[in-house]
Design a protein around this motif. Sequence first.
Motif, mmCIF file in Angstrom:
data_model
loop_
_atom_site.group_PDB
_atom_site.id
_atom_site.type_symbol
_atom_site.label_atom_id
_atom_site.label_comp_id
_atom_site.label_asym_id
_atom_site.label_seq_id
_atom_site.Cartn_x
_atom_site.Cartn_y
_atom_site.Cartn_z
ATOM 1 N N GLN A 98 135.276 206.803 6.283
ATOM 2 C CA GLN A 98 135.614 206.676 4.870
ATOM 3 C C GLN A 98 135.026 205.364 4.361
ATOM 4 O O GLN A 98 134.765 204.436 5.130
ATOM 5 N N GLN B 170 133.604 211.082 10.950
ATOM 6 C CA GLN B 170 133.642 210.823 9.514
ATOM 7 C C GLN B 170 134.105 209.388 9.311
ATOM 8 O O GLN B 170 135.112 208.985 9.889
ATOM 9 N N ASP C 248 131.622 207.258 1.711
ATOM 10 C CA ASP C 248 132.050 208.161 2.777
ATOM 11 C C ASP C 248 130.804 208.590 3.552
ATOM 12 O O ASP C 248 129.749 208.841 2.955
ATOM 13 N N CYS C 249 130.919 208.657 4.867
ATOM 14 C CA CYS C 249 129.754 208.917 5.719
ATOM 15 C C CYS C 249 130.030 210.018 6.728
ATOM 16 O O CYS C 249 131.126 210.100 7.272
ATOM 17 N N LYS C 250 129.011 210.806 6.987
ATOM 18 C CA LYS C 250 129.020 211.769 8.081
ATOM 19 C C LYS C 250 128.075 211.237 9.140
ATOM 20 O O LYS C 250 126.905 210.972 8.872
ATOM 21 N N PRO D 23 130.694 214.607 16.191
ATOM 22 C CA PRO D 23 130.812 214.252 14.777
ATOM 23 C C PRO D 23 131.882 213.180 14.534
ATOM 24 O O PRO D 23 132.888 213.115 15.239
ATOM 25 N N GLN E 195 124.125 210.822 9.096
ATOM 26 C CA GLN E 195 123.596 212.019 8.443
ATOM 27 C C GLN E 195 123.613 211.867 6.926
ATOM 28 O O GLN E 195 122.646 212.192 6.253
ATOM 29 N N GLU E 196 124.754 211.388 6.425
ATOM 30 C CA GLU E 196 124.937 211.214 4.980
ATOM 31 C C GLU E 196 125.749 209.959 4.749
ATOM 32 O O GLU E 196 126.675 209.662 5.509
#
Length: 191
Positions: A32, A30, A99-101, A28, A51-52
């Motif tokens: 920003q 993250q 913001d991204c996952k 994973p 994912q997002e």
Amino acid sequence: MNKLKEYINNISYLNENVFRELEKCFTPLQLQKKDFFVREGEYARKIGFLQEGIVRAFFFNEKGKEYNKQFFIGPSIIGAYTSLLLKQPNTIAQQALTDCKILVADYERIEGLYNDFHEIERLGRKIAELYFLEKEKKEIEMALLDADKRYLILRKKFPSLEALIPQYYIASYLGISATQLSRIRKKILQL
């Protein structure tokens, strides 16, 4: 990892054992808003499963004008594919607009699975084919359609995009000025 599995199986089915081997490659991450997934001039080494969130791919011409080449909205595969394949410095940066996952994997590690798992090699080929077709479609739209039609296609493909990112990014993607985009939007709203 359920989103990754669903996304992959919609492109090319992997049985559970093969998916588990591929899944081991991902960790994973993250990002920003405004963080880069890959910068211009870097040697790309990773691919990502968004994912997002929203990521843009962009570059500057020799005069310093910025062009937005592509938007990626999760779920989607991101990465500097040309740099990965040619092992050359990247020319198209990828930056988070929200913001991204992301799930990130070392590209060479995935390539290493190709010989042992032909299903993963097939998946890689199918993803490359999908991105080739998408690229060709956009090139044809840019050459043959007027800005109004390109804007309507963008709205259909990315219905929530306009509410989430600055308009000048959209104008750049469409190959028009922010003023032209404003006029087009006004005209369409009046219809």
